[in-house]
Design an enzyme around this catalytic site. Sequence first.
Site, PDB file in Angstrom:
ATOM      1  N   GLY A  35       0.704  -1.021   0.029  1.00  0.00           N
ATOM      2  CA  GLY A  35      -0.083   0.109   0.177  1.00  0.00           C
ATOM      3  C   GLY A  35       0.794   1.338   0.187  1.00  0.00           C
ATOM      4  N   SER A  36       2.222   1.083  -0.236  1.00  0.00           N
ATOM      5  CA  SER A  36       2.938   2.341  -0.011  1.00  0.00           C
ATOM      6  C   SER A  36       2.849   3.275  -1.355  1.00  0.00           C
ATOM      7  CB  SER A  36       4.439   1.850   0.339  1.00  0.00           C
ATOM      8  OG  SER A  36       4.792   1.229  -0.424  1.00  0.00           O
ATOM      9  N   GLY A  37       2.271   2.299  -2.298  1.00  0.00           N
ATOM     10  CA  GLY A  37       2.479   3.080  -3.859  1.00  0.00           C
ATOM     11  C   GLY A  37       3.297   2.466  -4.874  1.00  0.00           C
ATOM     12  N   LYS A  38       3.953   1.312  -4.684  1.00  0.00           N
ATOM     13  CA  LYS A  38       4.747   0.900  -5.481  1.00  0.00           C
ATOM     14  C   LYS A  38       4.095   0.747  -7.027  1.00  0.00           C
ATOM     15  CE  LYS A  38       5.487  -2.728  -3.248  1.00  0.00           C
ATOM     16  NZ  LYS A  38       4.939  -2.458  -1.994  1.00  0.00           N
ATOM     17  N   THR A  73       1.341   1.994  -8.380  1.00  0.00           N
ATOM     18  CA  THR A  73       0.928   3.709  -8.502  1.00  0.00           C
ATOM     19  C   THR A  73       2.011   4.033  -9.287  1.00  0.00           C
ATOM     20  OG1 THR A  73      -0.489   3.546  -6.727  1.00  0.00           O
ATOM     21  CG2 THR A  73       0.052   5.736  -7.932  1.00  0.00           C
ATOM     22  N   GLU A 113       6.623  -6.624  -9.158  1.00  0.00           N
ATOM     23  CA  GLU A 113       6.790  -7.874  -8.464  1.00  0.00           C
ATOM     24  C   GLU A 113       6.892  -8.970  -9.370  1.00  0.00           C
ATOM     25  OE1 GLU A 113       6.919  -7.729  -5.149  1.00  0.00           O
ATOM     26  OE2 GLU A 113       5.875  -6.290  -4.314  1.00  0.00           O
TER      27      GLU A 113
END
Length: 212
Positions: A43-46, A48, A165
């Site tokens: 949820g840290s924005g990778k 995005t 990923e």
Amino acid sequence: MKVELVDVGFTYSPGTPFERRVFEGLNFKIEPGKFVLITGRNGSGKTTLLQIIALVMKPTSGKVLIDGQDAWTSPRKWRRKIGFSFQFPENQFFSLSVFVEVVYAPKNFGIKSLEDSYQRAMALVGLEPGSYRNLIPYVLSGGEKRKVGIASIISHDPELLVLDEPMVSLDWPSRKEMLSFLEKWKASGKSAAVATHNTELFKKLADDILVL
Ligand SMILES: Nc1ncnc2c1ncn2[C@@H]1O[C@H](COP(=O)(O)OP(=O)(O)O)[C@@H](O)[C@H]1O
Ligand SMILES: [Mg+2]
């Protein structure tokens, strides 16, 4: 190709009750030939950020510069030089043969030598072009599917590879093969931006690590 993010911010659904600000004022560069890891918790924005780098989404503030130009003035021109896939590229298969799947992008971009595109991409990911050509992508093993998925995003010969990923759900032999593909990619002088929650796996390759 050099990609620069200048004061980039991104907010989902701005001005609505669902507004979600992911990041703001982000500055960093992917220099030609460099391998950049993007990491951070869930949820840290990778994801995005990868979509912003790949010109899939426009930042809500700031600029994306490619070779010094504002990329959003001619996004199509630049997208041709980028190979991007969402996580699990194999979930997006839609063709009945590996060949058709792999040459979709070069065909779309009007590249004439589809056979060359196919041969080159398959060789890079380490699949024998002839024996896979007429197979239905859905019947392949997990590792083979991931490779075909990667082949299909590099077949138009991009300069920057953007992967989300890429090791997830692969077994150890397939992870090793993925690493050897990425090593070849880097050795060919091309750049990459890879999101991962496990930087350890890529530490031999990384030139830069961005922690979100
Ligand atoms: N389409 C979307 N609409 C609204 N919020 C989203 C959307 N996609 C992601 N988010 C939110 O944005 C934040 C960053 O998500 P993401 O970029 O997927 O992070 P990561 O890949 O690091 O897990 C998360 O809080 C997520 O819930
Ligand atoms: Mg993600």
